[in-house]
Enzyme design. Sequence first.
Site, PDB file in Angstrom:
ATOM      1  N   ILE A  86      72.930  -8.553 150.199  1.00 13.15           N
ATOM      2  CA  ILE A  86      72.206  -7.448 150.823  1.00 13.15           C
ATOM      3  C   ILE A  86      73.019  -6.185 150.571  1.00 13.15           C
ATOM      4  CG2 ILE A  86      71.393  -6.469 152.994  1.00 13.15           C
ATOM      5  CD1 ILE A  86      70.959  -9.325 153.989  1.00 13.15           C
ATOM      6  N   MET A 120      72.570 -12.428 145.076  1.00 10.70           N
ATOM      7  CA  MET A 120      72.372 -12.820 146.469  1.00 10.70           C
ATOM      8  C   MET A 120      73.262 -12.011 147.411  1.00 10.70           C
ATOM      9  SD  MET A 120      69.998 -14.909 145.929  1.00 10.70           S
ATOM     10  CE  MET A 120      69.757 -15.645 147.549  1.00 10.70           C
ATOM     11  N   HIS A 180      61.342 -11.167 143.305  1.00 13.09           N
ATOM     12  CA  HIS A 180      61.296 -11.942 144.542  1.00 13.09           C
ATOM     13  C   HIS A 180      60.244 -13.032 144.407  1.00 13.09           C
ATOM     14  CE1 HIS A 180      61.921 -12.724 148.782  1.00 13.09           C
ATOM     15  NE2 HIS A 180      60.609 -12.772 148.945  1.00 13.09           N
ATOM     16  N   ARG A 223      81.333  -5.009 153.439  1.00  9.17           N
ATOM     17  CA  ARG A 223      80.208  -4.833 152.511  1.00  9.17           C
ATOM     18  C   ARG A 223      80.302  -3.475 151.819  1.00  9.17           C
ATOM     19  NH1 ARG A 223      75.731  -7.768 152.441  1.00  9.17           N
ATOM     20  NH2 ARG A 223      76.147  -8.586 154.522  1.00  9.17           N
ATOM     21  N   ASP A 275      63.543  -6.373 150.274  1.00  8.11           N
ATOM     22  CA  ASP A 275      62.315  -6.866 149.633  1.00  8.11           C
ATOM     23  C   ASP A 275      61.118  -5.979 149.951  1.00  8.11           C
ATOM     24  OD1 ASP A 275      63.773  -9.034 148.623  1.00  8.11           O
ATOM     25  OD2 ASP A 275      63.339 -10.259 150.377  1.00  8.11           O
TER      26      ASP A 275
END
Length: 215
Positions: free
Chosen positions: A94, A92, A111, A67, A147
């Site tokens: 993180i 999509m 969101h 990541r 979020d």
Amino acid sequence: MATKRIVVLISGSGSNLQALIDATASGRIDGRIVAVISNRPGVLGLERAQKAGIRAELLDHKAFDSREAFDSALQALIDSHEPDLVVLAGFMRILTTEFVSHYLGRMFNIHPSLLPRYKGLNTHQRALEAGDTEHGCTVHFVTPELDGGPLVVQAVVPVATDDDASRLQQRVHECEHRIYPLAVEWFCADRLQLLQEGVTLDGALLPPTGYRLDA
């Protein structure tokens, strides 16, 4: 005031991207989308960008072994376009804390719930199962908490007794296409800021729920 430069990140069809393309093309937003970047190949959102004459770029996350490596490459690609604002439009992934911190105060996400309710996935079904009478969507500044960033604007959608997740999702999508261009319009007009004490619009501190619009 210089026209703001916007980079949009997508992973799919790009319906919110299209709403932003339309709002910039009409002159409603004093900004220019300088690039659209997808982490997935062959998605409709890239076609939307190309059709609008916007640079469309692919950075496939599957080509990276971590990541952190992907986010580092993504940051370099975004920064090559010198954006004032980064917009997550159905992106999509993180994101790492380092990446988010680099764009703090100049990166939005949308969101499909009335945050702080229903962070994460399957928001429409969760709202129905909870028996909620209202649902909606939220634009917020992105912070390392998933979020969980300060809220900018929410659109409230009444939940009908005969709603299923699909019908509710469709009405929420329509509201997303209203409030995302609105938030970007405010930012590009230098009306919106993220300060230590919270989000301000025209110099006034917004409530924790952000600016609320009823459907």
